[in-house]
Structures are given as C-alpha cells and as structure tokens.
Motif scaffolding. Structure first.
Motif, PDB file in Angstrom:
ATOM      1  N   PHE A 132       0.841  -1.312  -0.105  1.00  0.00           N
ATOM      2  CA  PHE A 132       0.111   0.161   0.065  1.00  0.00           C
ATOM      3  C   PHE A 132       0.692   1.065   0.125  1.00  0.00           C
ATOM      4  CE2 PHE A 132      -2.169   3.353   2.644  1.00  0.00           C
ATOM      5  CZ  PHE A 132      -2.979   3.631   1.587  1.00  0.00           C
ATOM      6  N   LEU A 133       1.988   1.077   0.897  1.00  0.00           N
ATOM      7  CA  LEU A 133       2.728   2.318   0.992  1.00  0.00           C
ATOM      8  C   LEU A 133       3.415   2.749  -0.366  1.00  0.00           C
ATOM      9  CD1 LEU A 133       4.319   4.454   3.027  1.00  0.00           C
ATOM     10  CD2 LEU A 133       5.996   2.558   3.239  1.00  0.00           C
ATOM     11  N   LYS A 134       3.740   1.595  -1.179  1.00  0.00           N
ATOM     12  CA  LYS A 134       4.380   1.900  -2.409  1.00  0.00           C
ATOM     13  C   LYS A 134       3.207   2.633  -3.348  1.00  0.00           C
ATOM     14  CE  LYS A 134       6.888  -1.188  -5.394  1.00  0.00           C
ATOM     15  NZ  LYS A 134       6.919  -2.483  -5.851  1.00  0.00           N
ATOM     16  N   LEU A 135       2.255   2.347  -3.228  1.00  0.00           N
ATOM     17  CA  LEU A 135       1.117   2.840  -4.039  1.00  0.00           C
ATOM     18  C   LEU A 135       0.704   4.375  -3.661  1.00  0.00           C
ATOM     19  CD1 LEU A 135      -1.351   2.453  -5.813  1.00  0.00           C
ATOM     20  CD2 LEU A 135      -2.463   1.604  -4.081  1.00  0.00           C
ATOM     21  N   ALA A 136       0.764   4.366  -2.322  1.00  0.00           N
ATOM     22  CA  ALA A 136       0.710   5.965  -1.826  1.00  0.00           C
ATOM     23  C   ALA A 136       1.720   6.739  -1.949  1.00  0.00           C
ATOM     24  CB  ALA A 136       0.379   5.773  -0.180  1.00  0.00           C
ATOM     25  N   GLU A 137       2.840   6.272  -2.113  1.00  0.00           N
ATOM     26  CA  GLU A 137       4.196   7.064  -2.229  1.00  0.00           C
ATOM     27  C   GLU A 137       4.281   7.833  -3.664  1.00  0.00           C
ATOM     28  OE1 GLU A 137       7.376   4.506  -1.324  1.00  0.00           O
ATOM     29  OE2 GLU A 137       7.809   5.679   0.530  1.00  0.00           O
ATOM     30  N   GLU A 138       3.659   7.068  -4.578  1.00  0.00           N
ATOM     31  CA  GLU A 138       3.550   7.491  -5.975  1.00  0.00           C
ATOM     32  C   GLU A 138       2.402   7.534  -6.415  1.00  0.00           C
ATOM     33  OE1 GLU A 138       7.118   6.273  -8.106  1.00  0.00           O
ATOM     34  OE2 GLU A 138       8.463   6.449  -6.551  1.00  0.00           O
ATOM     35  N   PRO A 139       1.388   8.231  -6.034  1.00  0.00           N
ATOM     36  CA  PRO A 139      -0.157   7.661  -6.558  1.00  0.00           C
ATOM     37  C   PRO A 139      -0.112   8.403  -7.915  1.00  0.00           C
ATOM     38  CG  PRO A 139       0.085   9.505  -4.974  1.00  0.00           C
ATOM     39  CD  PRO A 139       1.379   9.058  -5.187  1.00  0.00           C
ATOM     40  N   PRO A 140      -1.108   7.724  -8.606  1.00  0.00           N
ATOM     41  CA  PRO A 140      -1.479   8.429  -9.890  1.00  0.00           C
ATOM     42  C   PRO A 140      -1.966   9.787  -9.515  1.00  0.00           C
ATOM     43  CG  PRO A 140      -2.473   6.403  -9.859  1.00  0.00           C
ATOM     44  CD  PRO A 140      -1.856   6.533  -8.462  1.00  0.00           C
ATOM     45  N   ARG A 141      -2.125  10.682 -10.578  1.00  0.00           N
ATOM     46  CA  ARG A 141      -2.685  12.070 -10.454  1.00  0.00           C
ATOM     47  C   ARG A 141      -3.994  11.984  -9.900  1.00  0.00           C
ATOM     48  NH1 ARG A 141      -2.691  15.669 -15.296  1.00  0.00           N
ATOM     49  NH2 ARG A 141      -3.715  17.002 -13.712  1.00  0.00           N
ATOM     50  N   ASN A 142      -4.438  12.964  -9.329  1.00  0.00           N
ATOM     51  CA  ASN A 142      -5.644  13.222  -8.685  1.00  0.00           C
ATOM     52  C   ASN A 142      -6.451  12.006  -8.043  1.00  0.00           C
ATOM     53  OD1 ASN A 142      -5.714  15.680  -9.577  1.00  0.00           O
ATOM     54  ND2 ASN A 142      -6.521  15.048 -11.578  1.00  0.00           N
ATOM     55  N   VAL A 143      -5.454  11.202  -7.297  1.00  0.00           N
ATOM     56  CA  VAL A 143      -5.961   9.947  -6.385  1.00  0.00           C
ATOM     57  C   VAL A 143      -5.609  10.492  -4.866  1.00  0.00           C
ATOM     58  CG1 VAL A 143      -5.701   7.656  -5.851  1.00  0.00           C
ATOM     59  CG2 VAL A 143      -5.734   8.392  -8.222  1.00  0.00           C
ATOM     60  N   VAL A 144      -6.854  10.186  -4.104  1.00  0.00           N
ATOM     61  CA  VAL A 144      -6.343  10.562  -2.618  1.00  0.00           C
ATOM     62  C   VAL A 144      -6.767   9.359  -2.116  1.00  0.00           C
ATOM     63  CG1 VAL A 144      -7.521  11.906  -0.681  1.00  0.00           C
ATOM     64  CG2 VAL A 144      -7.339  13.002  -3.039  1.00  0.00           C
ATOM     65  N   PHE A 145      -5.995   8.898  -1.146  1.00  0.00           N
ATOM     66  CA  PHE A 145      -6.090   7.719  -0.058  1.00  0.00           C
ATOM     67  C   PHE A 145      -6.292   8.284   1.337  1.00  0.00           C
ATOM     68  CE2 PHE A 145      -3.199   6.164  -3.105  1.00  0.00           C
ATOM     69  CZ  PHE A 145      -3.762   5.057  -3.966  1.00  0.00           C
ATOM     70  N   ILE A 146      -7.397   7.845   1.885  1.00  0.00           N
ATOM     71  CA  ILE A 146      -7.657   8.158   3.292  1.00  0.00           C
ATOM     72  C   ILE A 146      -7.734   6.993   3.973  1.00  0.00           C
ATOM     73  CG2 ILE A 146      -9.531   9.390   4.754  1.00  0.00           C
ATOM     74  CD1 ILE A 146     -10.369  10.836   2.284  1.00  0.00           C
ATOM     75  N   LEU A 147      -7.013   7.169   5.125  1.00  0.00           N
ATOM     76  CA  LEU A 147      -6.966   6.094   6.132  1.00  0.00           C
ATOM     77  C   LEU A 147      -7.543   6.344   7.313  1.00  0.00           C
ATOM     78  CD1 LEU A 147      -3.248   4.573   6.076  1.00  0.00           C
ATOM     79  CD2 LEU A 147      -5.280   3.904   4.894  1.00  0.00           C
ATOM     80  N   LEU A 148      -8.467   5.542   7.790  1.00  0.00           N
ATOM     81  CA  LEU A 148      -9.064   5.606   9.068  1.00  0.00           C
ATOM     82  C   LEU A 148      -8.615   4.882  10.320  1.00  0.00           C
ATOM     83  CD1 LEU A 148     -10.974   7.185   7.072  1.00  0.00           C
ATOM     84  CD2 LEU A 148     -12.900   6.563   8.538  1.00  0.00           C
ATOM     85  N   CYS A 149      -8.448   5.336  11.309  1.00  0.00           N
ATOM     86  CA  CYS A 149      -7.870   4.431  12.479  1.00  0.00           C
ATOM     87  C   CYS A 149      -8.312   5.060  13.563  1.00  0.00           C
ATOM     88  CB  CYS A 149      -6.474   3.818  12.286  1.00  0.00           C
ATOM     89  SG  CYS A 149      -5.278   5.384  12.412  1.00  0.00           S
ATOM     90  N   GLN A 150      -8.420   4.301  14.743  1.00  0.00           N
ATOM     91  CA  GLN A 150      -8.770   4.607  16.271  1.00  0.00           C
ATOM     92  C   GLN A 150      -7.372   5.213  16.917  1.00  0.00           C
ATOM     93  OE1 GLN A 150     -10.962   2.722  18.705  1.00  0.00           O
ATOM     94  NE2 GLN A 150     -12.902   2.719  17.753  1.00  0.00           N
ATOM     95  N   SER A 151      -6.280   4.324  16.441  1.00  0.00           N
ATOM     96  CA  SER A 151      -5.031   4.605  17.158  1.00  0.00           C
ATOM     97  C   SER A 151      -3.918   4.247  15.749  1.00  0.00           C
ATOM     98  CB  SER A 151      -4.450   3.914  18.330  1.00  0.00           C
ATOM     99  OG  SER A 151      -3.211   3.714  18.133  1.00  0.00           O
TER     100      SER A 151
END
Ligand SMILES: [Zn+2]
Length: 290
Positions: A132-151
């Motif tokens: 996932f990190l690899k993806l989030a590091e160099e995402p395609p243009r106009n893509v937003v990743f949102i992670l939700l967590c308690q901690s």
C-alpha cells in the motif's frame, strides 16, 4: 471551504481551512480518532471535497458529485472492503487497487480510496502495508487515499511519516502521571547527558503504566515526524518541535520502533533494570549515530 451540514471540532476546521488555502488536498491522509463516527464524517467530507464540481466553496453539497459522495454512492469514491472470508487487507488486494487507481475517474476529476478501520485491517500485515505504501508514495494524479483508524500505533512508521495526519480527537485523556513520565523521557532523549534519560526511564518500573508511557513517547515522536512531513500535530507541540529540530526522519522511525519493542519486552516480564539500561543505550546510540 464549506462546512455546512458538518459539525467538526474547531481544531479540525482550522486545519482543513489551512489545507484548503493551499488549494490542494494532500494525496495521502490519515484520520486518527477514537470516535469512529466523527472520523467517518470527516472522510465523507473530504471525499466530497475531492470530487465536488463547484469552482469555490467546496464541497458545495448540491452538485451531483457531492450528493453521491455524501451518500457513499459515488463511482469514483471507493470504500475498500475486506475480501470474502478475510479479516484483513491482503497484498493482492493492494495490487489490484494499484491498477484500479490508474484508470481515469468516471464522473469526477479525482478518485478517492477510503480505508476504514485501517489499524485493525492492516495490523501486523507489514507486506500489505508496504504494498500500500508503495502505491501511496507515488500515486497517480488526482488520487486521494484516506486511512481511518482509532490509533495509528498499529501502522508502520513509514506510513505515518508519509501521511498527513488529522486528529479528530475523542482519545481517552492521558493520565497526568503518564504524561509527565513521557515528557521526562523525551526531555532525556533531548539531553546530551546520559543521566536524565536513565533516571526518566525508571518510571517504566510501574508495569501498569509502562505501556501508556511508551505510547505517549511514541506519540510525541510521531508528532515530530508529522512536523517534518508538513502534517498536523495537535499534541505535545513544544517537545515534538524540539525533536523535529534534532532528529532525522530515519532516527525518529527507529525510536518509534524501539518504543514498541520495549513495550513488548515489558509485557514479556523483562527485568526492568536491564530494560531501562538497554533502552537508554539504544536511544543514545540512535541519537549519536551518523
Ligand atoms: Zn459539489
């Protein structure tokens, strides 16, 4: 920015305004908060903001993109569900998302991927997290990743260092003793002498509180990382600033891992004197190494 219909805390609003004035939503956001409802509302808001077709005052709340995103029915906003019979995210799933992210959006100018309960769904899944990190590091243009967590504790420090963290609050208040002990430890880390750190670490002799103390130290390091990444910190800003001025990103990540290791050792009934000596040595080794 248009908050109509949303009831965010003041600090969250202020922070969102700051993001808005930079005119660009970060492509990797982590929402951390004990109140899942609040975190979820913020994710919906951000997804609306990302896809809204209005020129100004996003999210307008009335365009088709906003309405669909609000009802979680937008073709370009994906709530990443678990695969059948799986309790956690898998590497294959992350790779599929990676391919999907490169397909241009259907209706909006952006695509959003929302990962709910990311702390449990990614916990101990280092391989999936790295994919996932690899993806989030160099995402395609106009893509937003949102992670939700308690901690965010369950997530790899490398993820934490790359994501812009927004805290929605609702965590249980840190007990004053724990906060003071953690502050002394961070103070010890920042001190050039060995004794203050060694002395501060004796607080870990209270086995009940030791995990919370280590978590509070880790949190301060994480805030410092967030400062270096231009992200948000709502916590112990002063010490975090000092850490950020003093340590590199790599050193902070090493120290965060050290805190987790120490918590594990305490759980396994390690001798506390040996542990504090070891921990003190490791903190100092990390600080002084080149
Ligand atoms: Zn809109």
């Amino acid at each position: 920015m248009n908050f109509q219909g949303f009831n965010f805390d003041e600090n969250v609003r202020t922070y969102l305004q700051e993001l808005d004035s930079s005119k660009k939503l970060p492509h990797a956001l982590l929402i951390e908060g004990a109140d899942a409802q609040k975190a979820s509302e913020l994710a919906v808001f951000l997804s609306m903001y990302a896809v809204c077709s209005a020129e100004n005052g996003k999210p307008c709340g009335v365009c088709k993109n906003c309405q669909n995103a609000k009802s979680k029915a937008h073709a370009d906003v994906t709530y990443v569900e678990l695969e059948k019979d799986k309790k956690q995210y898998t590497v294959d799933q992350m790779r599929r998302i990676g391919r999907d992210a490169y397909i241009i959006p259907n209706e909006a100018d952006a695509k959003v991927y929302i990962f709910e309960q990311a702390d449990t769904r990614f916990a101990k899944q280092d391989v999936a997290q790295n994919a996932f990190l690899k993806l989030a590091e160099e995402p395609p243009r106009n893509v937003v990743f949102i992670l939700l967590c308690q901690s965010a504790q369950a997530l790899l420090p490398t993820i934490l260092s790359r994501f812009t963290i927004i805290r929605t609050g609702g965590e249980k208040q840190t007990d004053a003793d724990v906060a003071a002990a953690a502050e002394a430890i961070v103070g010890g880390i920042l001190d050039s002498r060995e004794y203050p750190l060694l002395k501060a670490l004796t607080a870990l002799g209270d086995k009940e509180k030791a995990p919370d103390i280590l978590e509070a130290v880790r949190r301060c390091l994480r805030d410092a990382l967030a400062i270096l990444s231009g992200g948000d910190t709502l916590g112990s800003r002063e010490q975090a600033n000092q850490l950020a001025g003093r340590l590199t990103r790599v050193k902070m990540i090493e120290m965060m891992e050290l805190c987790s290791d120490a918590a594990l050792k305490i759980k396994q009934n390690a001798n506390i004197n040996l542990l504090t000596t070891w921990l003190c040595g490791e903190f100092r080794r990390i600080i002084w190494q080149r």
